[in-house]
Structures are given as structure tokens and as C-alpha cells.
Write an enzyme that holds these catalytic residues in place. Structure first.
Site, PDB file in Angstrom:
ATOM      1  CG  HIS A  51      -2.087  -0.897   1.135  1.00 53.48           C
ATOM      2  ND1 HIS A  51      -3.088  -0.925   2.076  1.00 53.48           N
ATOM      3  CD2 HIS A  51      -2.443  -1.798   0.187  1.00 53.48           C
ATOM      4  CE1 HIS A  51      -4.006  -1.801   1.718  1.00 53.48           C
ATOM      5  NE2 HIS A  51      -3.644  -2.354   0.579  1.00 53.48           N
ATOM      6  CD  GLU A  53      -1.928   4.105   3.239  1.00 54.48           C
ATOM      7  OE1 GLU A  53      -1.598   3.426   2.230  1.00 54.48           O
ATOM      8  OE2 GLU A  53      -3.089   4.153   3.661  1.00 54.48           O
ATOM      9  CB  CYS A  81      -6.487  -0.584   5.207  1.00 58.81           C
ATOM     10  SG  CYS A  81      -4.772  -1.172   5.188  1.00 58.81           S
ATOM     11  CB  CYS A  84      -1.881   1.505   6.108  1.00 62.13           C
ATOM     12  SG  CYS A  84      -1.415   0.624   4.596  1.00 62.13           S
TER      13      CYS A  84
END
Lengths: 147, 147
Positions: A51, A53, A81, A84
Site C-alpha cells: 500500500h 502508506e 486501512c 497501514c
């Protein structure tokens, strides 16, 4: 400067979109300068953890030669999410600025809250920037995918 | 077979210990065979996300050329933290077997529960193996560090 940094995260989200990835982008700022930029590459890298992040956190840690990111702030186009959000707190990031909320998986208050959870050891401050552009990038992406 | 696979995770935890890392190990099993083994390398790699569980997930995904790990099971010596618990669910792992609980950061029921959270989309089954060896590896490690 807030919206300038968010705009850099939006540019990253657009790069993700161009690669067919869910368009999410993130930048990490220290002392007023961007030290890491990344976008979602989950499908391309075949990695759940790729992801925006987490990739930005990995890059910032590499650039600082330290996984502790105290004093750093993240700008991200979409509410993180759970994975993260937890990584952000555990990386000791001081604050994150979020472009828009995620009603399905958001872990900064929309679905659950891992950023300011009384039972967890590490916390990160959150500021919402309520950006229409961040919201629209995602809406447009999923509209096209559903056609 | 459960304890044989857990023993392989314990061997990984011992490798972490030998490198001065918090001793946690994990293996991922598919169709009765180990497809990925890893141990915590957070300090060595200077990466918040370099926990045993995430490194094992990344390796399994690489070996299967797919980030979706449906039908795979993880054996891990210590209860996963929030970041790893969320990554486990989001990777679609079917089940995890846990050696011992973590009263400080455990996210499979000890502090919070992200594995079977009614508000989250993906869930992974949990089975506790209550291993004294898993518990003792950690106790010994922190005892030595505190001397």
C-alpha cells in the site's frame, strides 16, 4: 503548505491509477520537506503490504536510516486501512493528514479507530483535509472498473 | 503435524534471537507443506514492517505469484501485533496457529481483536497452541536485555 503536500500525494495517486492500481498516494514530510513519496503497487508487486502508506514508510526509514519516524508527518489521499494505520502508529509518525474517508476499510475512525485506540501503545494524530479531488479520484476509478 | 510446523516457526525465532532481534518466527503452510519461513528482522532491515509474519506473507505471495493466500495457514510463535494481524486477514490466510499470547500488543484477542472483528471485511481463524517454548524464548530474551 498542507494542501501543497496533499497535492503531491494526489500526484502519486494518479501514478497508481495510470498503472491500473487502486489510486492511493502518500508522502512523508520532515522539517517542511518531502522525504518519501509512494503510491499503491499491490497488484504490480503482488504484495498485500505494498500500500502507498507502507511503501512511503519504508522509503522514509531507508532515507533516514531509522525505522523510527518521530517528527515526521504523512499526507495520504485515502483513510488508511487497519494494516497501514497500525504501521503508521508503530513507525511513530507524529501526524497524518487524510484526504478523504474510506467507509469500507478506514481504520482512522470510519470503520474502526487504530490511530487513537486507548488499548494500543502508540498513537498518531489525525487531521482530515476533506478533499473533493481525493474522493473523486477513487469514485472515478471504481466507476470505470464497474462498467 | 501442528507442533512440527510450530517447531519450524520456533527455529526461525531462534535465528532472530541470534541476530539480536526480538525472537519471533513464522511459517506458512499450504497443502501440508511449508511454502515460506521468516523471522523478525525489524532492526537489521530498519523496517517497521519487517516482522516475521509480514516477511513470511511476502515470501509466500512471491512463491505463489499471488498476494491472495486463500487456503494457506500460518504458524507463528507470538500473537501478531495490529499491523500483522490486519495483514494476515487482508492476505486472506485461512487460519493462524499462535504459540503464545502478547499481553502488550496482541491483536488476536489479548489487547484488541482484528482477526474476528465484526466491523472488518476479512477474517482469519485463530487456534492457540499454548507453547511454553514460545513463551520462554521471549521471556529469556527480555530478561537478558534488561540485565
Amino acid at each position: 503548505m498542507k494542501y501543497e503536500f496533499l497535492y503531491e500525494a494526489i500526484k502519486e495517486a494518479k501514478l497508481a491509477k495510470a498503472e491500473g492500481e487502486v489510486p492511493v498516494g502518500a508522502v512523508i514530510v520532515k522539517d517542511g520537506k518531502i522525504i518519501a513519496s509512494a503510491h499503491n503497487l499491490k497488484e504490480k508487486l503482488k504484495k498485500t503490504s505494498a500500500h502507498a502508506e507502507i511503501l512511503a514508510i519504508e522509503l522514509a526509514a531507508k532515507n533516514l536510516s531509522n525505522w523510527r519516524l518521530n517528527g515526521c508527518e504523512m499526507y495520504v489521499t485515502l483513510e488508511p486501512c487497519p494494516m497501514c494505520a497500525a504501521c503508521i502508529c508503530q513507525s511513530r509518525l507524529s501526524k497524518i493528514y487524510i484526504g478523504t474517508f474510506d467507509p469500507v476499510s478506514g481504520a482512522c475512525g470510519s470503520v474502526i479507530n487504530l490511530m487513537q485506540n486507548e488499548y494500543l501503545k502508540y498513537h498518531t494524530d489525525v487531521e482530515w483535509l476533506y478533499s473533493d479531488e481525493c474522493s473523486n479520484i477513487l469514485k472515478d476509478f471504481f466507476k470505470i472498473r464497474r462498467v
